[in-house]
Design an enzyme around this catalytic site. Structure first.
Site, PDB file in Angstrom:
ATOM      1  N   HIS A 168       0.829  -1.207   0.000  1.00  0.00           N
ATOM      2  CA  HIS A 168       0.000   0.000   0.000  1.00  0.00           C
ATOM      3  C   HIS A 168       0.869   1.265   0.000  1.00  0.00           C
ATOM      4  CE1 HIS A 168      -3.547   2.454   1.107  1.00  0.00           C
ATOM      5  NE2 HIS A 168      -2.655   3.149   1.791  1.00  0.00           N
ATOM      6  N   GLU A 169       1.829   1.325   0.908  1.00  0.00           N
ATOM      7  CA  GLU A 169       2.677   2.509   1.002  1.00  0.00           C
ATOM      8  C   GLU A 169       3.591   2.641  -0.220  1.00  0.00           C
ATOM      9  OE1 GLU A 169       1.963   4.794   3.054  1.00  0.00           O
ATOM     10  OE2 GLU A 169       0.600   3.553   4.237  1.00  0.00           O
ATOM     11  N   HIS A 186       1.694   4.519  -2.828  1.00  0.00           N
ATOM     12  CA  HIS A 186       1.759   5.966  -2.623  1.00  0.00           C
ATOM     13  C   HIS A 186       3.120   6.509  -3.073  1.00  0.00           C
ATOM     14  CE1 HIS A 186      -2.016   6.454  -0.543  1.00  0.00           C
ATOM     15  NE2 HIS A 186      -1.681   5.587   0.403  1.00  0.00           N
TER      16      HIS A 186
END
Length: 179
Positions: free
Chosen positions: A154-155, A158
């Protein structure tokens, strides 16, 4: 009051609707919004089947929001060290292209990630980015949870959004779209 405000400003600025006004700053056609809503509606039967499965497995008559957090199976002891987690993440993102995976691989191994718990470091995970610099991922990686692999993925998403946006856009156009 907020809806009335949005309608007032949309009319005052010559938009056909509050929705049109909300999408205008990001130049998002209303058809894109409509497609998103249609896609969600078209896939609701899959979500409903999942809810039915949870009800059967948990043996409850009514499914509540808090029931979504109850595990459906016993914990399976799985350990992933950071390097293994990175390998899983990179392999899972292969469909996004060789350049994407190479950039992320370089980032994950060259200082983008602060993965160790430290005194004063907040819990959870976060990605920060500034124009002209690589992104920074802050997390407290524990090798005893599969969820850590998901968090890293997920990170990393980003981080790669920021990396590519900053690399290909001017500063004023590199921000995240709320849409």
């Amino acid at each position: 009051a907020a809806v009335k405000r949005d309608i007032f400003y949309a009319r005052a600025r010559g938009h056909s609707s509050a929705r049109s006004a909300a999408l205008f700053p990001e130049a998002i056609p209303e058809s894109v919004y409509d497609s998103l809503i249609s896609a969600v509606h078209n896939h609701l039967p899959s979500l409903h089947r999942y809810y039915d499965l949870r009800k059967r497995v948990l043996d409850v008559e009514n499914l509540h929001f808090y029931d979504m957090y109850v595990p459906l199976i016993e914990d399976v002891p799985v350990k992933y060290d950071y390097e293994s987690a990175c390998s899983i993440v990179l392999n899972s993102l292969a469909p996004l292209g060789e350049a994407y995976v190479e950039d992320l691989s370089r980032g994950l191994s060259s200082g983008w990630v602060d993965r160790y718990e430290n005194r004063g470091k907040r819990a959870g995970a976060y990605c920060a980015s500034w124009y002209g610099s690589h992104p920074y991922i802050l997390l407290n990686f524990k090798d005893d949870e599969l969820g850590e692999v998901y968090t890293l993925t997920h990170e990393a998403g980003h981080a790669m959004h920021s990396w590519n946006s900053n690399k290909n856009q001017s500063p004023q156009n590199s921000h995240y779209s709320i849409f």
